[in-house]
Design a protein around this motif. Structure first.
Motif: not given
Ligand code: BMA
Length: 382
Positions: A99-104, A109-122
């Motif tokens: 989920d990319i909530g909060r990227i806007e 970090k996302s709404l569930d508190n994960v760094d977007f760079n980590i999300i991208r890598q996964e």
């Protein structure tokens, strides 16, 4: 001589017209079969291949999916190569949801508190395994600054559509999402296809884009605006997935459907609530809506999927093989995704972890020839 020549020319022209006619019919047939009724044609070859493979995958089995699978799980976060699903069965889910909530908001970090760079890598890791990625967007409320669930103030959608006071601000928010999708690129430069589920569960009214919070026309406009804006931004790696919540089929499901050209997959978000007492209603609702989706999917040449589901904390030991699978296997479901295993909310998990009550049954579910995990997948991107 003259007459013969004329006849020859006439014959030639008739032949030519016939060939053109055949070619035109052939083309039309092709359009209907291959890409007819499908969304954008400006997509990357890998994205197109994924769509045509999704149309066939249900004959091999149902792909299993899990939200936020490699990011965190019950009592852990960020351990490399870890996944609660893999810890139980030895393989990753075929589908991973993010989920990319909060990227806007330009947040790190996302709404569930994960760094977007980590999300991208996964996301890149999952693509490299041959798996599928789906993304939802719990976007904040442009009008109030609150979250997706902030529905006290009406008129949010009105305010972000063209001519609305927040339209330009909304476009800058959409831009953040477009940039993220455009940044999903492997080391060798391949853009990663994503099943994007914008404005989901809109048949309910808990999000600001939900049923009681905007009109039918406004919802459709919102979808088209998103679609067209992303296209303008060069986002060419998305398959659009329509994910209403489990209200009755027919009119409600399709009431706000933006149109076959703007949707690639027909999805459904449906939760099993109320443990034992909820079994019947869960299975009956799944049956009713999946029968409907099977028909609509065939008619529109679109794959169908259970885009979110689950029983929170899975207190029923044989839930996977006695409840979920027997219901789903009657229909050409491409994938079923269960929601996240939160590390910050006790009992908010939907996939088992080692020792969890339904873990043994989940191993049976994994071993069933009817389910697909990531190592079971054919190449979906060719
Ligand atoms: C909900 C819950 C929330 C979470 C949201 C977005 O269903 O899991 O805790 O923030 O999804 O992932």
């Amino acid at each position: 001589m003259q007459k013969l020549k004329k006849m020859k020319i006439l014959n030639y022209l008739a032949g030519l017209a016939f060939i053109i006619l055949i070619a035109a019919c052939g083309n039309k047939k092709n359009t209907n079969q291959d890409s007819g009724f499908s969304a954008s044609s400006n997509r990357t070859p890998e994205t197109e291949s994924l769509l045509s493979n999704l149309k066939k995958i249900a004959s091999k089995g149902i792909m299993f999916g899990h939200q936020d699978d490699p990011l965190y799980g019950v009592t852990w976060e960020g351990d490399s190569d870890r996944s609660d699903v893999k810890s139980v069965v030895g393989d990753y889910p075929a589908v991973m949801g993010f989920d990319i909530g909060r990227i806007e908001l330009g947040s790190k970090k996302s709404l569930d508190n994960v760094d977007f760079n980590i999300i991208r890598q996964e996301i890149i890791n999952q693509f490299n395994r041959g798996g599928i990625i789906t993304i939802s967007w719990h976007m904040y409320n442009t009008l109030t600054g609150g979250d997706s669930w902030d529905i006290e103030t009406k008129g949010v959608v009105t305010s972000i559509l063209p001519n609305g006071e927040n339209h330009n601000k909304f476009l800058t928010w959409l831009k953040q999402g477009a940039d993220f999708f455009n940044s999903l690129v492997t080391e060798d430069g391949t853009k990663i296809p994503v099943l994007f589920r914008p404005w989901h569960e809109h048949t309910g009214s808990w999000f600001w884009w939900g049923k009681d919070n905007c009109t039918i026309e406004e919802y459709k406009e919102l979808w088209l605006l998103t679609y067209n804006y992303f296209e303008e931004q060069g986002v060419d790696n998305l398959l659009y997935t329509y994910s209403p919540d489990s209200h009755g089929p027919g009119e409600i499901y399709l009431e706000r459907y933006p149109g076959d050209e703007y949707v690639d997959l027909l999805g459904l978000d449906i939760y099993h609530r109320g443990d034992e007492e909820g079994i019947e209603i869960y299975q009956n609702t799944l049956d009713t809506i999946l029968s409907f989706l099977t028909e609509e999917g065939e008619k529109r040449n679109k794959p169908i999927a259970v885009t979110e589901t689950g029983l929170e904390a899975i207190p029923i030991a044989n839930w996977w093989t006695e409840l979920l699978l027997p219901t789903l296997e009657k229909y050409p479901v491409t994938y079923v995704l269960v929601w996240r295993n939160a590390r910050e909310r006790p009992n908010h998990y939907y996939a088992p972890y080692p020792g969890q009550k339904s873990a043994d049954d989940f191993v049976k579910f994994f071993n069933s020839p009817k389910t697909l995990f990531v190592k079971d997948l054919p190449n979906l991107y060719k």
